[in-house]
Design an enzyme around this catalytic site. Structure first.
Site, PDB file in Angstrom:
ATOM      1  N   ASP A 107     -10.805  -9.925  10.963  1.00 39.58           N
ATOM      2  CA  ASP A 107     -10.685  -8.792   9.948  1.00 39.58           C
ATOM      3  C   ASP A 107     -12.041  -7.965   9.768  1.00 39.58           C
ATOM      4  O   ASP A 107     -12.116  -6.875  10.037  1.00 39.58           O
ATOM      5  CB  ASP A 107     -10.119  -8.951   8.624  1.00 39.58           C
ATOM      6  CG  ASP A 107      -9.902  -7.831   7.599  1.00 39.58           C
ATOM      7  OD1 ASP A 107      -9.042  -7.228   7.976  1.00 39.58           O
ATOM      8  OD2 ASP A 107     -10.830  -7.766   6.883  1.00 39.58           O
ATOM      9  N   GLY A 159      -2.575 -13.736  -4.708  1.00 40.15           N
ATOM     10  CA  GLY A 159      -2.349 -12.929  -3.936  1.00 40.15           C
ATOM     11  C   GLY A 159      -3.673 -12.285  -3.077  1.00 40.15           C
ATOM     12  O   GLY A 159      -3.477 -11.230  -2.257  1.00 40.15           O
ATOM     13  N   VAL A 176       0.793  -1.375   0.135  1.00 43.22           N
ATOM     14  CA  VAL A 176      -0.115   0.041  -0.065  1.00 43.22           C
ATOM     15  C   VAL A 176       1.000   1.320   0.104  1.00 43.22           C
ATOM     16  O   VAL A 176       0.571   2.263  -0.854  1.00 43.22           O
ATOM     17  CB  VAL A 176      -1.067  -0.114   1.288  1.00 43.22           C
ATOM     18  CG1 VAL A 176      -1.786   1.566   1.381  1.00 43.22           C
ATOM     19  CG2 VAL A 176      -1.818  -1.089   1.041  1.00 43.22           C
ATOM     20  N   LYS A 220      -7.098  -0.532  10.693  1.00 40.85           N
ATOM     21  CA  LYS A 220      -8.374  -0.879  11.185  1.00 40.85           C
ATOM     22  C   LYS A 220      -8.242  -1.423  12.588  1.00 40.85           C
ATOM     23  O   LYS A 220      -8.833  -1.308  13.450  1.00 40.85           O
ATOM     24  CB  LYS A 220      -8.985  -1.832  10.327  1.00 40.85           C
ATOM     25  CG  LYS A 220      -8.256  -3.183   9.960  1.00 40.85           C
ATOM     26  CD  LYS A 220      -8.551  -3.724   8.713  1.00 40.85           C
ATOM     27  CE  LYS A 220      -7.604  -4.951   8.387  1.00 40.85           C
ATOM     28  NZ  LYS A 220      -6.833  -4.693   7.542  1.00 40.85           N
ATOM     29  N   GLY A 246      -5.850  -4.307  -1.732  1.00 37.50           N
ATOM     30  CA  GLY A 246      -5.048  -4.271  -3.042  1.00 37.50           C
ATOM     31  C   GLY A 246      -4.351  -2.848  -2.946  1.00 37.50           C
ATOM     32  O   GLY A 246      -4.761  -1.975  -2.214  1.00 37.50           O
ATOM     33  N   LYS A 301     -13.270  -3.925  11.153  1.00 33.57           N
ATOM     34  CA  LYS A 301     -14.061  -2.965  10.167  1.00 33.57           C
ATOM     35  C   LYS A 301     -15.200  -2.600  10.958  1.00 33.57           C
ATOM     36  O   LYS A 301     -15.750  -1.463  10.773  1.00 33.57           O
ATOM     37  CB  LYS A 301     -13.966  -3.544   9.088  1.00 33.57           C
ATOM     38  CG  LYS A 301     -12.545  -3.662   8.455  1.00 33.57           C
ATOM     39  CD  LYS A 301     -12.664  -4.407   7.156  1.00 33.57           C
ATOM     40  CE  LYS A 301     -11.398  -4.747   6.388  1.00 33.57           C
ATOM     41  NZ  LYS A 301     -11.047  -5.503   5.342  1.00 33.57           N
ATOM     42  N   GLU A 360      -3.261 -14.241   2.698  1.00 29.44           N
ATOM     43  CA  GLU A 360      -1.878 -14.213   3.212  1.00 29.44           C
ATOM     44  C   GLU A 360      -1.505 -15.820   3.354  1.00 29.44           C
ATOM     45  O   GLU A 360      -2.198 -16.690   3.386  1.00 29.44           O
ATOM     46  CB  GLU A 360      -1.826 -13.532   4.462  1.00 29.44           C
ATOM     47  CG  GLU A 360      -2.181 -12.046   4.557  1.00 29.44           C
ATOM     48  CD  GLU A 360      -1.217 -11.310   3.617  1.00 29.44           C
ATOM     49  OE1 GLU A 360      -0.138 -11.788   3.768  1.00 29.44           O
ATOM     50  OE2 GLU A 360      -1.619 -10.126   3.530  1.00 29.44           O
TER      51      GLU A 360
END
Length: 467
Positions: free
Chosen positions: A202, A188, A15, A106, A336, A206, A191
């Site tokens: 995750d 991709g 990123v 996050k 991404g 969020k 992980e």
């Protein structure tokens, strides 16, 4: 600030590399939209010898975090290393040093949002975090600005692209969970250790952020009921499809109101506390005693025609119900390099224009000035349920199961007994039950008793249903 906004980028991985490329390759566009230049002055990395985008000048790359934070010429720290340890120290030190902060972290916000935002208010600085939820989908800005006239009454969201890719592959290509995960890793999307994606953690991080913005609730991720996709069997994908449903990992929030006798002006919208497919219902409004919000992350059966059921691959989508606007949908790439970089740079432009500072001051996120909502205990939430059992193929089994459900006042909407998956009369057979609405607590109590029956070959599998 001077006319030019000077940036220090902490972390230049996937990123961070995208952010650097946007700032350097599109400098004229960024300057025009921010109303002033935004200059990348420092890039702090762990390994300066690693090959990087040739646009990044070598002389601005270093390993010295403290020098970037202390530099009086740096106005904004962009934190992109992730985690809650070193990242938290960087953010707090940056605010104390008089810097604004932009982050995509996050986990940090969900875990320590109150501490971070209090430090920002004390320092009279701003924290921007559009990239922390749903990557390139501008849902933070939509909730904080575009929907500011609304009280959000419910959120249904696909917030993890890895899980959505895996479920799409299982649904459309008849892949097993293991095969779909391996494909996600090859491309991709996942992980090497996919645990945080597939176990719902995750998405819970969020959802905690969305709940703070929408309801003023400071829910920690561990307080959000969570069930991942790592135990979903291909047979449940197939049985759900036969019933006309698609399984999606949803992060959901919906409100309820405890009321006392007395009326208030008509024309508002109340919601009932029912999960997976909450729909606002018109009706007379009463004096509110307590407002509650239920939060959970779990696989949910959605009808094929549902908007979220049609979100494929690694995309994210957020469905928001507002009491004024009604239903709105936000969809796009949720992760991404470039989608996330897009949101980070948008925050930098907002800082340049001055919008971010005004919005931050007005929102009072993670402050004592909450909106009066409490977190609803998961057991009180009402939902329809899909229940799949592996049962012995013998008389009386169904009677035992239905009697336990009846004891908990759970009625059956439909029931399908499938053929055995293996040869032989002694093999267990799949039994699929769809219930009417029932309290989650009572449903789970029924499952505890059902699982103890000698005729049950494996622990029950169940999911909420969106209707």
């Amino acid at each position: 600030m001077s006319d030019t906004i000077n940036i220090a980028l902490i972390g230049c991985g996937t990123v961070g590399g995208g952010v650097a490329r946007v700032l350097l390759a599109n400098a004229d566009r960024v300057t025009q939209r921010a109303g002033r230049p935004i200059a990348l002055r420092r890039v702090v990395v762990r390994d300066p010898s690693k090959a990087r985008d040739p646009l990044i000048p070598r002389e601005i790359i270093s390993t010295d975090i403290d020098a970037a934070v202390r530099d009086p010429n740096i106005h904004v720290i962009v934190e992109l290393i992730g985690g809650t340890g070193l990242a938290k120290k960087i953010v707090l030190d940056s605010l104390a040093a008089g810097k604004h902060v932009v982050t995509a972290n996050k986990a940090l916000l969900a875990d320590a949002g109150a501490e971070v935002f209090e430090a920002a208010r004390k320092a009279e600085r701003t924290v921007c975090f559009e990239a922390a939820v749903a990557g390139g989908v501008p849902v933070i800005r939509a909730l904080g600005e575009s929907l500011a006239a609304n009280q959000v009454t419910a959120i249904q969201a696909i917030l993890n692209g890895t899980s959505n890719f895996i479920l799409t592959s299982m649904t459309e290509h008849n892949m097993s969970y293991a095969a779909a995960l391996a494909e996600a890793q090859r491309l991709g999307y996942a992980e090497a250790d996919p645990t945080l994606d597939v176990d719902g953690s995750d998405a819970a991080h969020k959802l905690a952020i969305l709940a703070q913005i929408s309801f003023g609730v400071a829910a920690k991720p561990h307080e959000i009921a969570r069930q991942g996709i790592d135990t979903i069997d291909a047979m449940d994908i197939r049985f759900a499809n036969e019933l006309g449903y698609t399984i999606k990992l949803l992060a959901e929030a919906w409100t309820s109101e405890e009321t006392r006798t007395g009326t208030r002006p008509a024309g508002g919208i109340d919601t009932t506390l029912s999960g997976s497919g909450i729909h606002p219902a018109p009706g007379p409004r009463q004096t509110t005693v307590e407002k509650a919000v239920a939060l959970h992350v779990a696989p949910v059966l959605l009808r094929h025609t549902d908007l979220l059921a049609q979100v494929r691959g690694a995309y994210n989508a957020v469905l928001v119900y507002g009491d004024v606007v009604g239903e709105t949908l936000y969809q796009g790439p949720g992760a991404g390099q470039m989608p996330t970089a897009s949101s980070v740079v948008a925050d930098l432009i907002d800082l340049g224009v001055g919008r971010a500072q005004r919005t931050f001051a007005a929102a009072k996120l993670w402050s004592r000035e909450g909106r009066g909502f409490t977190v609803e205990p998961p057991e009180r939430v009402r939902s329809r349920f899909y229940l799949r059992l592996q049962v012995a193929d013998k008389p009386g089994v169904l009677a035992d199961i239905t009697r336990i459900l009846a004891d908990e006042e759970i009625s059956i909407s439909s029931l399908v007994q499938h053929e055995a998956q293996e040869d032989g009369a002694s093999s267990p057979v799949p039994l699929v039950i769809v219930t009417h609405y029932a309290a989650t607590g009572r449903f789970r109590r029924a499952l505890e008793r059902i699982n103890k029956l000698g005729t049950i070959a494996a622990p029950a599998v169940f999911f909420s249903m969106g209707d």
